[in-house]
Design a protein around this motif. Structure first.
Motif, short mmCIF file in Angstrom:
data_model
loop_
_atom_site.label_atom_id
_atom_site.label_comp_id
_atom_site.label_asym_id
_atom_site.label_seq_id
_atom_site.Cartn_x
_atom_site.Cartn_y
_atom_site.Cartn_z
N UNK A 1 0.84 -1.20 0.00
CA UNK A 1 0.00 0.00 0.00
C UNK A 1 0.87 1.25 0.00
N UNK A 2 1.89 1.26 0.84
CA UNK A 2 2.79 2.42 0.89
C UNK A 2 3.42 2.67 -0.48
N UNK A 3 3.88 1.60 -1.12
CA UNK A 3 4.52 1.72 -2.42
C UNK A 3 3.56 2.30 -3.46
N UNK A 4 2.35 1.76 -3.52
CA UNK A 4 1.38 2.25 -4.49
C UNK A 4 0.99 3.70 -4.23
N UNK A 5 0.86 4.05 -2.96
CA UNK A 5 0.48 5.43 -2.62
C UNK A 5 1.60 6.40 -2.97
N UNK B 1 -1.28 8.97 -3.79
CA UNK B 1 -2.58 8.70 -3.18
C UNK B 1 -2.44 8.84 -1.66
N UNK B 2 -3.46 9.40 -1.03
CA UNK B 2 -3.43 9.55 0.43
C UNK B 2 -4.71 9.08 1.11
N UNK B 3 -5.80 8.98 0.36
CA UNK B 3 -7.05 8.48 0.94
C UNK B 3 -7.37 7.11 0.35
N UNK B 4 -7.51 6.11 1.23
CA UNK B 4 -7.74 4.74 0.77
C UNK B 4 -8.99 4.18 1.43
N UNK B 5 -9.92 3.70 0.63
CA UNK B 5 -11.12 3.04 1.16
C UNK B 5 -10.88 1.53 1.21
N UNK C 1 -8.90 8.54 -3.03
CA UNK C 1 -7.97 8.40 -4.14
C UNK C 1 -8.00 7.00 -4.74
N UNK C 2 -8.29 6.00 -3.91
CA UNK C 2 -8.26 4.62 -4.37
C UNK C 2 -9.00 3.73 -3.37
N UNK D 1 -8.81 1.57 -8.43
CA UNK D 1 -8.73 0.29 -7.72
C UNK D 1 -7.26 0.01 -7.43
N UNK D 2 -6.88 0.06 -6.16
CA UNK D 2 -5.49 -0.24 -5.82
C UNK D 2 -5.21 -1.72 -5.98
N UNK D 3 -6.15 -2.55 -5.58
CA UNK D 3 -5.94 -3.99 -5.69
C UNK D 3 -7.07 -4.76 -5.05
N UNK D 4 -6.98 -6.08 -5.16
CA UNK D 4 -7.96 -6.98 -4.58
C UNK D 4 -7.22 -7.96 -3.67
#
Length: 270
Positions: free
Chosen positions: A76-80, A85-89, A221-222, A250-253
């Protein structure tokens, strides 16, 4: 797992051929200098290890059980970082997939991550569960904070020195209308402005449960989609990814509750 990834990649490629729309960036304030005094004045989290263990919160301490959440944290840190990106649902296609358990474990995993400050906010306002998972009894709810009745400084809990939690003590009335309101957006922006987190996580309602997620996903953001092994079907996963992709990135599943592991997952823990 490889078959799931291949099927999702194929469905995603077909959608992208017919949809070249780019996601707009979410406007949200960011203060590079966190207010240390504000963090220190938050009420401390009351650790109940027996309850955490009962509720499958295994990342309170580093070790083999926490390793999958630590790996997820690092990804998550890497993708952000690469996408700003700073807001993740954290969301799931259906109830019971383990999205709240995932966020609870991530909170402890991030608490062990140096040089980062994290907000974890429960916005599943119809069936809030993060406070139960973490064995906390807040006096107020995030609905009261979003409506401006209670300041976050009097509601938030501080886990260690790097994680702040916004929990609920009861379901909210009219959650969709609240999450769509300007006052809620302004309240969240004010919290982020004051506490300057590096990342903010939101636990939101399952995609099939209500329109609350539609009301809120456009403000992040994602999103990370949590699916349950042997329960969430490929069709539901694909539908969830399509639904989320219409509103945000979509960051991932993540596949949760998996009882079977491959050779790579059995690699010795160091």
């Amino acid at each position: 797992m490889e078959r799931i990834q291949e099927a999702l990649a194929k469905a995603r490629a077909q959608r992208q051929q017919g949809n070249a729309t780019q996601k707009k960036e979410v406007a949200r304030p960011h203060n590079a200098n966190p207010n240390t005094d504000a963090w220190e004045h938050l009420a401390p989290f009351k650790l109940n290890r027996a309850a955490l263990k009962r509720n499958r919160v295994v990342a309170a301490d580093s070790g083999p059980e926490a390793a999958p959440y630590d790996l997820m944290r690092t990804k998550i840190i890497h993708q952000c970082q690469i996408n700003d990106w700073r807001r993740i649902a954290i969301v799931s296609p259906d109830a019971g997939a383990g999205k709240t358990t995932t966020l609870g474990n991530l909170a402890f995993s991030f608490e062990r991550q140096r040089d980062m400050r994290i907000l974890c906010i429960d916005l599943d306002l119809r069936r809030p569960a993060l406070h139960t998972l973490l064995a906390q009894k807040p006096d107020h709810s995030m609905a009261e904070v979003l409506e401006g009745h209670v300041p976050f400084s009097q509601h938030g809990l501080r886990l260690g020195s790097r994680v702040a939690l916004g929990l609920n003590n009861e379901p909210a009335r009219n959650p969709s209308e609240l999450l769509l309101s300007r006052v809620a957006r302004d309240s969240l922006a004010a919290i982020e402005q004051e506490y300057a987190p590096d990342l903010t996580f939101f636990d939101i309602s399952p995609l099939n449960g209500s329109d609350d997620n539609i009301a809120f996903l456009q403000n992040v953001d994602c999103a990370v989609i949590i699916a349950a092994a042997e329960s969430t079907t490929m069709t539901r996963i694909d539908q969830a990814e399509r639904q989320v992709a219409e509103l945000t990135n979509v960051m991932g599943i993540a596949l949760n509750k998996c009882r079977y592991i491959g050779d790579a997952d059995e690699y010795q823990y160091y």
